[in-house]
Design a protein around this motif. Structure first.
Motif, mmCIF file in Angstrom:
data_model
loop_
_atom_site.group_PDB
_atom_site.id
_atom_site.type_symbol
_atom_site.label_atom_id
_atom_site.label_comp_id
_atom_site.label_asym_id
_atom_site.label_seq_id
_atom_site.Cartn_x
_atom_site.Cartn_y
_atom_site.Cartn_z
ATOM 1 N N UNK A 38 0.818 -1.241 0.123
ATOM 2 C CA UNK A 38 0.221 -0.564 -0.235
ATOM 3 C C UNK A 38 0.399 1.569 -0.076
ATOM 4 N N UNK A 39 2.638 1.281 0.137
ATOM 5 C CA UNK A 39 3.239 2.313 -0.419
ATOM 6 C C UNK A 39 3.021 3.034 -1.493
ATOM 7 N N UNK A 44 -4.541 5.882 1.367
ATOM 8 C CA UNK A 44 -3.507 4.447 1.750
ATOM 9 C C UNK A 44 -4.562 3.603 2.744
ATOM 10 N N UNK A 45 -5.995 4.316 3.156
ATOM 11 C CA UNK A 45 -7.014 3.938 3.706
ATOM 12 C C UNK A 45 -7.613 2.753 2.856
ATOM 13 N N UNK A 46 -8.153 2.775 1.713
ATOM 14 C CA UNK A 46 -8.722 1.880 0.738
ATOM 15 C C UNK A 46 -8.082 1.078 0.535
ATOM 16 N N UNK A 47 -6.305 0.643 0.570
ATOM 17 C CA UNK A 47 -5.772 0.113 0.033
ATOM 18 C C UNK A 47 -5.584 -0.554 1.369
ATOM 19 N N UNK A 48 -5.804 -0.085 2.533
ATOM 20 C CA UNK A 48 -4.894 -0.886 4.265
ATOM 21 C C UNK A 48 -6.615 -1.234 4.146
ATOM 22 N N UNK A 110 -4.705 -6.345 -4.646
ATOM 23 C CA UNK A 110 -4.901 -4.833 -4.089
ATOM 24 C C UNK A 110 -4.364 -3.518 -4.463
ATOM 25 N N UNK A 111 -3.667 -4.165 -5.020
ATOM 26 C CA UNK A 111 -2.311 -2.428 -5.590
ATOM 27 C C UNK A 111 -3.012 -2.813 -6.579
#
Length: 111
Positions: A38-39, A44-48, A110-111
């Motif tokens: 997620x970097x 970041x919140x959607x990816x996490x 997820x990426x």
């Protein structure tokens, strides 16, 4: 014809299981997965949140792996029979590998 039996120390699959458990735990709970997948560009919140879903699915395999490993060492009939012990430890290692694989493939998606 003589049959050759290869005996292995029970510590070898146990150490493999603990190392895979440590890798999985660090990836899920210590933020290694967030850093790896997620970097970068997207929020970041959607990816996490998506990675959390993947971690939950991976956690099912990790729970099975932990149960197999614990059963191999804690059940008396498993400690007395080397074949049962080897099957339980082998299943535990396979489930740890599956948990890592789900986490990795899911992280790539997820990426």
């Amino acid at each position: 014809m003589a049959r050759v039996q290869v005996r292995f120390s029970p510590i070898i699959p146990t150490i493999a299981s603990f190392l895979l458990a440590a890798l999985w735990g660090l990836s899920v709970f210590a933020g290694w997965g967030l850093e790896a997948f997620c970097a970068g560009g997207e929020a970041t919140s959607a990816c996490s949140q998506r990675l959390g879903t993947v971690s939950t699915v991976s956690g099912l395999f990790a729970a099975l792996a932990a149960c197999c490993t614990a059963a191999a060492w804690l059940l008396p009939w498993s400690r007395q029979d080397l074949r049962v012990f080897a099957r339980l430890m082998g299943a535990g290692v396979v489930f740890w590998i599956a948990a890592e694989g789900v986490l990795f493939v899911g992280g790539m998606l997820v990426r």
